[in-house]
Write an enzyme that holds these catalytic residues in place. Structure first.
Site, short mmCIF file in Angstrom:
data_model
loop_
_atom_site.label_atom_id
_atom_site.label_comp_id
_atom_site.label_asym_id
_atom_site.label_seq_id
_atom_site.Cartn_x
_atom_site.Cartn_y
_atom_site.Cartn_z
N ASP A 1 6.48 -5.77 11.97
CA ASP A 1 5.37 -6.73 12.03
C ASP A 1 5.80 -8.12 11.60
O ASP A 1 5.54 -8.56 10.48
CB ASP A 1 4.16 -6.25 11.21
CG ASP A 1 3.32 -5.26 12.00
OD1 ASP A 1 3.76 -4.86 13.10
OD2 ASP A 1 2.24 -4.89 11.54
N GLY B 1 -4.53 -2.38 16.20
CA GLY B 1 -5.60 -3.19 16.78
C GLY B 1 -5.13 -3.95 17.99
O GLY B 1 -5.92 -4.34 18.85
N ARG B 2 -3.84 -4.22 18.04
CA ARG B 2 -3.32 -4.88 19.25
C ARG B 2 -1.92 -4.38 19.57
O ARG B 2 -1.08 -5.11 20.09
CB ARG B 2 -3.32 -6.38 19.09
CG ARG B 2 -2.56 -6.84 17.91
CD ARG B 2 -2.23 -8.26 18.10
NE ARG B 2 -1.81 -8.84 16.85
CZ ARG B 2 -1.52 -10.11 16.74
NH1 ARG B 2 -1.61 -10.89 17.76
NH2 ARG B 2 -1.12 -10.57 15.59
N ASP C 1 0.30 -1.47 5.24
CA ASP C 1 0.28 -1.12 6.66
C ASP C 1 1.43 -1.77 7.41
O ASP C 1 1.69 -1.43 8.56
CB ASP C 1 -1.06 -1.52 7.29
CG ASP C 1 -1.41 -2.98 7.02
OD1 ASP C 1 -1.51 -3.35 5.84
OD2 ASP C 1 -1.57 -3.74 7.99
N ASN C 2 2.14 -2.68 6.76
CA ASN C 2 3.28 -3.32 7.41
C ASN C 2 4.61 -2.80 6.86
O ASN C 2 5.62 -3.49 6.90
CB ASN C 2 3.20 -4.84 7.23
CG ASN C 2 2.06 -5.45 8.04
OD1 ASN C 2 1.60 -4.85 9.02
ND2 ASN C 2 1.59 -6.61 7.64
N LYS D 1 2.83 -5.17 22.12
CA LYS D 1 2.02 -5.89 21.13
C LYS D 1 1.31 -7.02 21.88
O LYS D 1 1.97 -7.89 22.45
CB LYS D 1 2.91 -6.44 20.02
CG LYS D 1 2.13 -7.13 18.91
CD LYS D 1 3.03 -7.35 17.70
CE LYS D 1 2.33 -8.16 16.63
NZ LYS D 1 3.18 -8.35 15.45
P1 AMP Z 1 -1.37 -7.77 10.39
O1 AMP Z 1 -1.83 -8.57 9.22
O2 AMP Z 1 -0.89 -8.61 11.55
O3 AMP Z 1 -0.43 -6.69 10.05
O4 AMP Z 1 -2.70 -7.07 10.99
C1 AMP Z 1 -3.58 -6.32 10.22
C2 AMP Z 1 -4.49 -5.53 11.13
O5 AMP Z 1 -5.20 -6.39 12.00
C3 AMP Z 1 -3.80 -4.52 12.01
O6 AMP Z 1 -4.61 -3.39 12.09
C4 AMP Z 1 -3.71 -5.23 13.34
O7 AMP Z 1 -3.66 -4.32 14.41
C5 AMP Z 1 -5.01 -6.01 13.35
N1 AMP Z 1 -4.94 -7.20 14.20
C6 AMP Z 1 -4.25 -8.35 13.97
N2 AMP Z 1 -4.46 -9.22 14.98
C7 AMP Z 1 -5.29 -8.63 15.86
C8 AMP Z 1 -5.87 -9.02 17.11
N3 AMP Z 1 -5.64 -10.20 17.66
N4 AMP Z 1 -6.65 -8.11 17.73
C9 AMP Z 1 -6.90 -6.91 17.20
N5 AMP Z 1 -6.40 -6.49 16.04
C10 AMP Z 1 -5.60 -7.33 15.36
MG MG Z 2 0.46 -5.26 10.80
#
Ligand code: AMP
Ligand code: MG
Length: 542
Positions: free
Chosen positions: A289, A111-112, A279-280, A132
Site C-alpha cells: 500500500d 475498497g478499491r 491493515d497496511n 488497484k
Molecule cells: P488506505 O489508508 O489507503 O490503506 O485505505 C484504507 C481503507 O480505505 C481501505 O479499506 C481502502 O480499500 C479504502 N479506500 C481508500 N481509498 C478508497 C477509494 N477511493 N475507494 C474505496 N475505498 C478506498
Molecule cells: Mg490500505
C-alpha cells in the site's frame, strides 16, 4: 454485469485457492455493507472508458509467464484496466479490518482493490494479481473505488524501485490509464478537481494483511479466524507444518522476523511508509500500500511525508520500528483465542525487538563499511553520526554514498587535516553549508570513523576496496526522490510517459554508478521542491 474474456499468446493457469477454500459472501450485490462469516465477495471490475498502457515491468511479466507480445497487446490493457478477463480469472474483493492511527476502525476491506485470481506459473509459484482502482466493492464504504494517475505512478514506480533495492515488497506489473476522470480533493480543503484515472496491477504471493485476522477476531468468529490462519499456513507457509497452537506461535514468530527485516530495510534506504495502519501490514513482511510515502532527503528521524499525520507524527521515519511492534502486538491479540496463553505471544514481541536490533546493527555496520558490529564502540559512533547528520541538514542518500570515498589512510604524523579537508568527500550532501559548529561536529565524527576503520584494518586485515564495495551495495546511489516522482507525474499528466520509463530503468540498478545519470538524479533536492505539494507533503487522497 459480466466481463468479457480475452486471450493472451501464453496460456496462464489460474488456481484461485482463496476463493475455493475460504467462505465467500453469499450476497452478490455490489453495495457497501458489513460482510460477516466470509472473507471475500465476488465483484466485477468497472469498465474503463479508454484503457491505455502507460508502463509495465518486464521482470514481473516474466515471472508470470507473459510474453512481450502479450504485454504489448490490446488485450493486456483491457485485462489490466478491468475491462476483460483471462480464462480462469475470478475477480473478488476481501474483507479485513484494522487499527488506523492507533484506533480500531472495524471492517475496512478491499475498497478499491480487486483480485483477479492466483496465477500458478511454470515453476509452481502462486502469484495473486490485484487491480488497484478498478471500481467499487462491498468494502468501498461510500468511496468511489478508483485511483488517480499521480498515486498510481507513485505506487508503480516505488514498488519496483523497492524491489531492486532489495526491500521486500509487493510488485507492480502494469500501469494503465483508464481514459476516465476521477474527482479528488487533494488536500481536503474543498478544492475538488478532476484528475486522470488509472489502475495499477499489483502482484504478490498473497495480499494477506494483519487486518484479515483482526476482523474475525474482533467479531469473535473464532471458526473463521482459524480457517483463515490454517489456510494461510497451508498456502503461504507450508514449511511451518501442520496447523495447531505451536505452529500458530511459530507463524507469528516468522511474521515478526520478516516484519523486522522489512522495517530494517526501510531504515537502511531512508523510506517512510507514511500509513503504517495494521491493515497496511502484510503477513509476508512485504511493503504494501504505497500511499503518502516518502524518502528522507535531509536526515530527520521526525519527518513524515503524510500531511494527515503532521500533528501526531505517529508514522515518522524514526518511529517505524516501534510502530511495527505495536502492529504485531495487535496481530498477537487477534491470535490469542487460538492459542489461549499470553506468555508465548509476549515472547514473540521480545523476539521482534531482538531480531530488529540485529538487523539494524548489521545494516548500520554495512552502511559504514565495517566488517562487524562492535557494541562497545559502534552504538555511540552511529548515535553521534545521526546527530551530526541532523545538525547540518544532510541528504541521507548522498551522504552515505559519498562516505565510501572518504579515505582513512593518511599519515597522521606528517599530514594534519583541517575540518573542511576532512568533510570534502561528503560536502555535496549538505542542504545548507554547515556552520562552524556543524562542520566541526562532522569532522570530529569523521576522525572517530577513521579510527574505527583503522581498527578493522589492523584486526581483520580489510582493505579499503572491499570496504567501498560493501558500502556501495548497501547504500543506494539512486532512490525515488519525492520530487522526481512528481516530475514524472507532471509529464505523464500531459501525456508524456518518457520520464516514468526513464525512472523505471534508472531505478532498476540503484547501486550501480550510472555516471551518465549522476548530474540529474544523484543530486540534492532543488529548493523549489522543499514545500511543494507532492514533493514533500502528501495527503492520503489518491
Ligand atoms: P488506505 O489508508 O489507503 O490503506 O485505505 C484504507 C481503507 O480505505 C481501505 O479499506 C481502502 O480499500 C479504502 N479506500 C481508500 N481509498 C478508497 C477509494 N477511493 N475507494 C474505496 N475505498 C478506498
Ligand atoms: Mg490500505
Amino acid at each position: 454485469m459480466t466481463s468479457e474474456f480475452v486471450r493472451f499468446q501464453s496460456s496462464p493457469q489460474f488456481d484461485n485457492r482463496w476463493l475455493r477454500e475460504l467462505p465467500t459472501d453469499p450476497v452478490a450485490e455490489n453495495i457497501p455493507r458489513s460482510v460477516a462469516a466470509a472473507v471475500s465477495s465476488i465483484v466485477t471490475p468497472r469498465r474503463a472508458g479508454n484503457p491505455q498502457l502507460v508502463a509495465y515491468a518486464r521482470e514481473v511479466a516474466d515471472s508470470l509467464g507473459f510474453s512481450e507480445a502479450d504485454c504489448e497487446s490490446e488485450a493486456f490493457a483491457q485485462v489490466f484496466s478491468g475491462n476483460a478477463l483471462l480464462e480462469g480469472m475470478q475477480p473478488y474483493a476481501t474483507a479485513y479490518g484494522g487499527h488506523q492511527f492507533g484506533h480500531w476502525a472495524g471492517q475496512l476491506g478491499d475498497g478499491r482493490a480487486i483480485n483477479l485470481g492466483e496465477l500458478h506459473n511454470a515453476v509452481g509459484e502462486h502469484w495473486t494479481l490485484q487491480l488497484k482502482g478498478a471500481g467499487t466493492t462491498p468494502y468501498s464504504r461510500g468511496a468511489d473505488g478508483l485511483a488517480v494517475l499521480r498515486s498510481s505512478v507513485r505506487e508503480f514506480l516505488c514498488s519496483e524501485a523497492m524491489y531492486h533495492l532489495g526491500v521486500p515488497t509487493t510488485r507492480a506489473l502494469s500501469l494503465v490509464l483508464t481514459g476516465d476522470r476521477v474527482e479528488r480533493d487533494m488536500f481536503y480543503d474543498g478544492n475538488r478537481q478532476w484528475e486522470p484515472g488509472a489502475v495499477v496491477c499489483r502482484v504478490a504471493p498473497s495480499f494477506t494483511r494483519f487486518g484479515h485476522f483482526q476482523l474475525p477476531a474482533a467479531r469473535q468468529d473464532h471458526e473463521l479466524l482459524k480457517r483463515l490462519l490454517d489456510f494461510t499456513l497451508e498456502t503461504d507457509f507450508p514449511e511451518l507444518g501442520e496447523p495447531g497452537p505451536d505452529t500458530y506461535i511459530r507463524w507469528l514468530r516468522q511474521v515478526a522476523e520478516s516484519t523486522a527485516e522489512m522495517v530494517a530495510h526501510w531504515m537502511r534506504v531512508g523510506f517512510v511508509h507514511g500509513v503504517m495502519n495494521t491493515d497496511n501490514m502484510s503477513v509476508l513482511g512485504l511493503t504494501i500500500d504505497y500511499g503518502p510515502y516518502g524518502w528522507l532527503e535531509g536526515y530527520d528521524p521526525d519527518w513524515t511525508p503524510n500531511t494527515t499525520d503532521a500533528e501526531g507524527r505517529r508514522y515518522r521515519f524514526g518511529a517505524q520500528p516501534q510502530v511495527a511492534l505495536w502492529n504485531l502486538a495487535q496481530l498477537a491479540n487477534a491470535l490469542h483465542p487460538l492459542i489461549g496463553a499470553v506468555e508465548p505471544l509476549q515472547a514473540v514481541m521480545e523476539h521482534y525487538r531482538h531480531v530488529y536490533q540485529r538487523c539494524w546493527e548489521r545494516d548500520m555496520a554495512s552502511k559504514l563499511g565495517l566488517l562487524d558490529w562492535r557494541d562497545e564502540t559502534d552504538a555511540a559512533l552511529v548515535a553521534t553520526l545521526q546527530q551530526a547528520l541532523r545538525q547540518s541538514e544532510t541528504d541521507m542518500t548522498i551522504f552515505y554514498r559519498r562516505l565510501a570515498d572518504f579515505d582513512p589512510l593518511w599519515d597522521q604524523d606528517t599530514d594534519e587535516r583541517d575540518s573542511s579537508q576532512l568533510i570534502a568527500p561528503v560536502a555535496g550532501a549538505f542542504y545548507q553549508s554547515p556552520g562552524f559548529e556543524a562542520e566541526h561536529a562532522m569532522a570530529d565524527w569523521l576522525r572517530r570513523y577513521r579510527e574505527r576503520l583503522l581498527q578493522d584494518r589492523v584486526l581483520n586485515g580489510t582493505d579499503d576496496v572491499s570496504r567501498r564495495a560493501l558500502m556501495n551495495r548497501t547504500n543506494p546511489k539512486y532512490v525515488l526522490r519525492n520530487y522526481l516522482a512528481q516530475q514524472a507525474i507532471d509529464r505523464a499528466t500531459e501525456g508524456d510517459f518518457s520520464e516514468i520509463h526513464h525512472l523505471q530503468s534508472l531505478l532498476r540498478r540503484p547501486y550501480d554508478e550510472q555516471p551518465e545519470e549522476e548530474a540529474r538524479y544523484f543530486a540534492l533536492r532543488p529548493e523549489w521542491a522543499r514545500h511543494k505539494a507532492g514533493c514533500s507533503m502528501l495527503s492520503c487522497s489518491s
